[in-house]
Design a protein around this motif. Structure first.
Motif, PDB file in Angstrom:
ATOM      1  N   ILE A  28       0.846  -1.202   0.000  1.00 55.26           N
ATOM      2  CA  ILE A  28       0.000   0.000   0.000  1.00 55.26           C
ATOM      3  C   ILE A  28       0.877   1.247   0.000  1.00 55.26           C
ATOM      4  O   ILE A  28       0.628   2.203  -0.750  1.00 55.26           O
ATOM      5  CB  ILE A  28      -0.966  -0.015   1.207  1.00 55.26           C
ATOM      6  N   LYS A  29       1.918   1.244   0.824  1.00 49.11           N
ATOM      7  CA  LYS A  29       2.824   2.403   0.876  1.00 49.11           C
ATOM      8  C   LYS A  29       3.518   2.620  -0.462  1.00 49.11           C
ATOM      9  O   LYS A  29       3.642   3.766  -0.922  1.00 49.11           O
ATOM     10  CB  LYS A  29       3.838   2.229   2.009  1.00 49.11           C
ATOM     11  N   ASP A  39       3.952  10.024   0.711  1.00 54.02           N
ATOM     12  CA  ASP A  39       4.567   9.129   1.678  1.00 54.02           C
ATOM     13  C   ASP A  39       3.513   8.760   2.708  1.00 54.02           C
ATOM     14  O   ASP A  39       2.963   9.639   3.387  1.00 54.02           O
ATOM     15  CB  ASP A  39       5.757   9.786   2.361  1.00 54.02           C
ATOM     16  N   LEU A  40       3.235   7.501   2.810  1.00 55.23           N
ATOM     17  CA  LEU A  40       2.224   7.001   3.736  1.00 55.23           C
ATOM     18  C   LEU A  40       2.941   6.211   4.821  1.00 55.23           C
ATOM     19  O   LEU A  40       3.780   5.361   4.528  1.00 55.23           O
ATOM     20  CB  LEU A  40       1.251   6.096   2.960  1.00 55.23           C
ATOM     21  N   GLY A  41       2.630   6.492   6.071  1.00 57.84           N
ATOM     22  CA  GLY A  41       3.259   5.793   7.180  1.00 57.84           C
ATOM     23  C   GLY A  41       2.583   4.471   7.481  1.00 57.84           C
ATOM     24  O   GLY A  41       1.587   4.090   6.860  1.00 57.84           O
ATOM     25  N   ASP A  42       3.118   3.776   8.478  1.00 59.86           N
ATOM     26  CA  ASP A  42       2.558   2.487   8.885  1.00 59.86           C
ATOM     27  C   ASP A  42       1.116   2.623   9.364  1.00 59.86           C
ATOM     28  O   ASP A  42       0.277   1.773   9.050  1.00 59.86           O
ATOM     29  CB  ASP A  42       3.392   1.856  10.004  1.00 59.86           C
ATOM     30  N   LEU A  43       0.817   3.664  10.125  1.00 52.52           N
ATOM     31  CA  LEU A  43      -0.540   3.846  10.639  1.00 52.52           C
ATOM     32  C   LEU A  43      -1.522   4.035   9.483  1.00 52.52           C
ATOM     33  O   LEU A  43      -2.566   3.378   9.430  1.00 52.52           O
ATOM     34  CB  LEU A  43      -0.606   5.035  11.592  1.00 52.52           C
ATOM     35  N   GLY A  44      -1.201   4.931   8.562  1.00 51.63           N
ATOM     36  CA  GLY A  44      -2.088   5.179   7.417  1.00 51.63           C
ATOM     37  C   GLY A  44      -2.285   3.932   6.573  1.00 51.63           C
ATOM     38  O   GLY A  44      -3.412   3.611   6.180  1.00 51.63           O
ATOM     39  N   ALA A  45      -1.199   3.225   6.295  1.00 54.38           N
ATOM     40  CA  ALA A  45      -1.309   2.000   5.498  1.00 54.38           C
ATOM     41  C   ALA A  45      -2.129   0.952   6.227  1.00 54.38           C
ATOM     42  O   ALA A  45      -2.938   0.247   5.616  1.00 54.38           O
ATOM     43  CB  ALA A  45       0.087   1.469   5.168  1.00 54.38           C
ATOM     44  N   GLY A  46      -1.950   0.865   7.544  1.00 58.02           N
ATOM     45  CA  GLY A  46      -2.727  -0.092   8.334  1.00 58.02           C
ATOM     46  C   GLY A  46      -4.202   0.235   8.330  1.00 58.02           C
ATOM     47  O   GLY A  46      -5.052  -0.658   8.250  1.00 58.02           O
ATOM     48  N   LEU A  47      -4.541   1.519   8.413  1.00 61.42           N
ATOM     49  CA  LEU A  47      -5.950   1.923   8.384  1.00 61.42           C
ATOM     50  C   LEU A  47      -6.583   1.619   7.030  1.00 61.42           C
ATOM     51  O   LEU A  47      -7.740   1.174   6.960  1.00 61.42           O
ATOM     52  CB  LEU A  47      -6.078   3.410   8.718  1.00 61.42           C
ATOM     53  N   ILE A  48      -5.842   1.859   5.961  1.00 64.65           N
ATOM     54  CA  ILE A  48      -6.351   1.542   4.621  1.00 64.65           C
ATOM     55  C   ILE A  48      -6.544   0.036   4.484  1.00 64.65           C
ATOM     56  O   ILE A  48      -7.569  -0.430   3.975  1.00 64.65           O
ATOM     57  CB  ILE A  48      -5.429   2.099   3.530  1.00 64.65           C
ATOM     58  N   LEU A  49      -5.577  -0.740   4.958  1.00 69.33           N
ATOM     59  CA  LEU A  49      -5.688  -2.199   4.891  1.00 69.33           C
ATOM     60  C   LEU A  49      -6.891  -2.680   5.692  1.00 69.33           C
ATOM     61  O   LEU A  49      -7.656  -3.531   5.221  1.00 69.33           O
ATOM     62  CB  LEU A  49      -4.406  -2.855   5.401  1.00 69.33           C
ATOM     63  N   ASP A  50      -7.106  -2.134   6.886  1.00 64.76           N
ATOM     64  CA  ASP A  50      -8.269  -2.512   7.696  1.00 64.76           C
ATOM     65  C   ASP A  50      -9.566  -2.188   6.967  1.00 64.76           C
ATOM     66  O   ASP A  50     -10.519  -2.981   6.984  1.00 64.76           O
ATOM     67  CB  ASP A  50      -8.238  -1.811   9.052  1.00 64.76           C
ATOM     68  N   PHE A  51      -9.622  -1.031   6.315  1.00 59.09           N
ATOM     69  CA  PHE A  51     -10.813  -0.658   5.551  1.00 59.09           C
ATOM     70  C   PHE A  51     -11.080  -1.669   4.432  1.00 59.09           C
ATOM     71  O   PHE A  51     -12.213  -2.114   4.240  1.00 59.09           O
ATOM     72  CB  PHE A  51     -10.661   0.748   4.962  1.00 59.09           C
TER      73      PHE A  51
END
Length: 84
Positions: A28-29, A39-51
């Motif tokens: 995703i990043k 630049d997407l951080g771990d938190l942002g990528a994790g939230l997108i993955l959860d969605f």
């Protein structure tokens, strides 16, 4: 889609290994970096993955179940064609 196919009851029943989750977050990043120059951080990528897991994955799953049903149904019709 046929009405008898029920959606997944618990949206978040897809479990990923820690390694697979990290791999998907990294993908995703990379996507955001390449396609959106962000630049997407771990938190942002994790939230997108959860969605994606919670909201989109059930539709892909249900389509896969329906496709498998249609394939098996077609094969069963082929078997009936063997009758004498």
């Amino acid at each position: 889609m046929m009405g008898w196919i029920k959606p997944m009851k618990n949206k978040n029943n897809l479990k990923l290994s820690k390694e697979k989750r990290e791999q998907m977050k990294n993908e995703i990043k990379v996507y955001f970096s390449n396609e959106r120059d962000e630049d997407l951080g771990d938190l942002g990528a994790g939230l997108i993955l959860d969605f994606i897991i919670e909201e989109l994955a059930p539709e892909f799953y249900n389509q896969g179940v329906f496709d498998a049903y249609q394939y098996m149904n077609d094969r069963m019709e082929d078997v009936l064609g063997l009758q004498k």
